[in-house]
Design a protein around this motif. Structure first.
Motif, short mmCIF file in Angstrom:
data_model
loop_
_atom_site.label_atom_id
_atom_site.label_comp_id
_atom_site.label_asym_id
_atom_site.label_seq_id
_atom_site.Cartn_x
_atom_site.Cartn_y
_atom_site.Cartn_z
N ASP A 17 -4.55 12.77 -4.46
CA ASP A 17 -3.11 12.92 -4.23
C ASP A 17 -2.34 11.60 -4.34
N ASP A 18 -3.05 10.48 -4.46
CA ASP A 18 -2.37 9.18 -4.61
C ASP A 18 -1.87 8.96 -6.04
N ASP A 20 0.37 10.12 -8.26
CA ASP A 20 1.78 9.90 -8.65
C ASP A 20 2.29 8.55 -8.13
N GLN A 21 1.90 8.23 -6.90
CA GLN A 21 2.39 6.95 -6.34
C GLN A 21 1.72 5.76 -7.03
N LEU A 22 0.44 5.92 -7.36
CA LEU A 22 -0.24 4.83 -8.07
C LEU A 22 0.38 4.65 -9.45
N ALA A 24 3.43 5.30 -10.29
CA ALA A 24 4.74 4.66 -10.13
C ALA A 24 4.58 3.13 -10.16
N LEU A 25 3.51 2.64 -9.59
CA LEU A 25 3.27 1.18 -9.57
C LEU A 25 2.72 0.70 -10.91
N GLN A 74 3.84 4.97 4.04
CA GLN A 74 3.98 4.98 2.58
C GLN A 74 2.77 4.33 1.90
N PHE A 75 2.41 4.87 0.75
CA PHE A 75 1.43 4.26 -0.15
C PHE A 75 2.16 3.11 -0.85
N ILE A 76 1.79 1.88 -0.58
CA ILE A 76 2.58 0.77 -1.15
C ILE A 76 1.75 -0.11 -2.09
N ASP A 99 3.76 -2.59 -4.29
CA ASP A 99 5.07 -2.11 -4.74
C ASP A 99 6.10 -3.24 -4.56
#
Ligand SMILES: CC(C)(COP(=O)(O)OP(=O)(O)OC[C@H]1O[C@@H](n2cnc3c(N)ncnc32)[C@H](O)[C@@H]1OP(=O)(O)O)[C@@H](O)C(=O)NCCC(=O)NCCS
Length: 178
Positions: A17-18, A20-22, A24-25, A74-76, A99
């Motif tokens: 599930d990470d 999309d956030q990964l 984005a970075l 938040q996943f940063i 991020d």
């Protein structure tokens, strides 16, 4: 699985599930500016994430770990320990990427310090390194702040890099930190 915790951060294994956030970075050209491969596509990010789901496949105790900002949940970023062979020598790199919205608050140093301590104190690694693009001032600063010392310039198939490194402190000193 949780790896470690600091005052503001929690590091755990990456999870599907990470993605999309990964991504984005990894698709941000500022964040990826000093990486030889540059930004990554969604597919490339997925491949990397899957590679690290249970730690590094050949060295499960190492890997890139999701970096969670505890206050906001938040996943940063992703930080961790990566195995390399450099000029025939096995090296473990302290790796950090956050991020850009979270840069400049000391979080990079906080994560890198904790990853380094984990490598020396929990994994009992004899030596840790940082491989850095010579233009990457922020990364050089973080490496220096956690006690890494410039050793030499290097070159591999991805291009030139600076090698910073540090040997494990004597056991007696480690105990005082715990
Ligand atoms: C490297 C990185 C993790 C640093 O994160 P950060 O949370 O901003 O770092 P910190 O806030 O802990 O700052 C550490 C030091 O670097 C300095 N610094 C930060 N950005 C800087 C910059 N662009 N130029 C010069 N110094 C910088 C800070 O001032 C601080 O020094 P100080 O304590 O003496 O003031 C972040 O810039 C990043 O994710 N960059 C993109 C990914 C990357 O390049 N990773 C490293 C690959 S080798």
């Amino acid at each position: 699985m949780k790896i470690l915790e600091t005052r503001r951060l929690l590091l755990r294994h990456l999870e599907p599930d990470d993605l999309d956030q990964l991504f984005a970075l990894y698709s941000d050209s500022d964040v990826r500016r000093y990486f030889p491969e540059g930004t990554l596509s969604y597919e490339e990010t997925k491949e990397e994430l899957e590679w690290f789901l249970n730690g590094h496949p050949q060295h499960p105790e190492l890997g890139l770990w999701a970096t969670i900002h505890k206050e906001t949940n938040q996943f940063i970023g992703r930080c961790g320990l990566l195995p390399w062979t450099i000029n025939g020598r096995f090296e473990v790199e302290v790796a950090y990427l956050l991020d850009k919205a979270y840069w400049g608050q000391g979080l990079g140093t906080e994560a890198a310090q904790a990853v380094k301590d984990y490598g020396f104190q929990v994994l009992k690694l004899p030596r840790l390194a940082c491989l850095i693009d010579s233009e990457n001032r922020a990364s050089i600063k973080v490496a220096e702040k956690i006690g890494m010392v410039f050793e030499r310039e290097g070159q591999d198939e991805h291009g030139p890099f600076l090698l910073y490194a540090q040997n494990a402190p004597p056991q007696s000193e480690m105990r005082q930190h715990q």
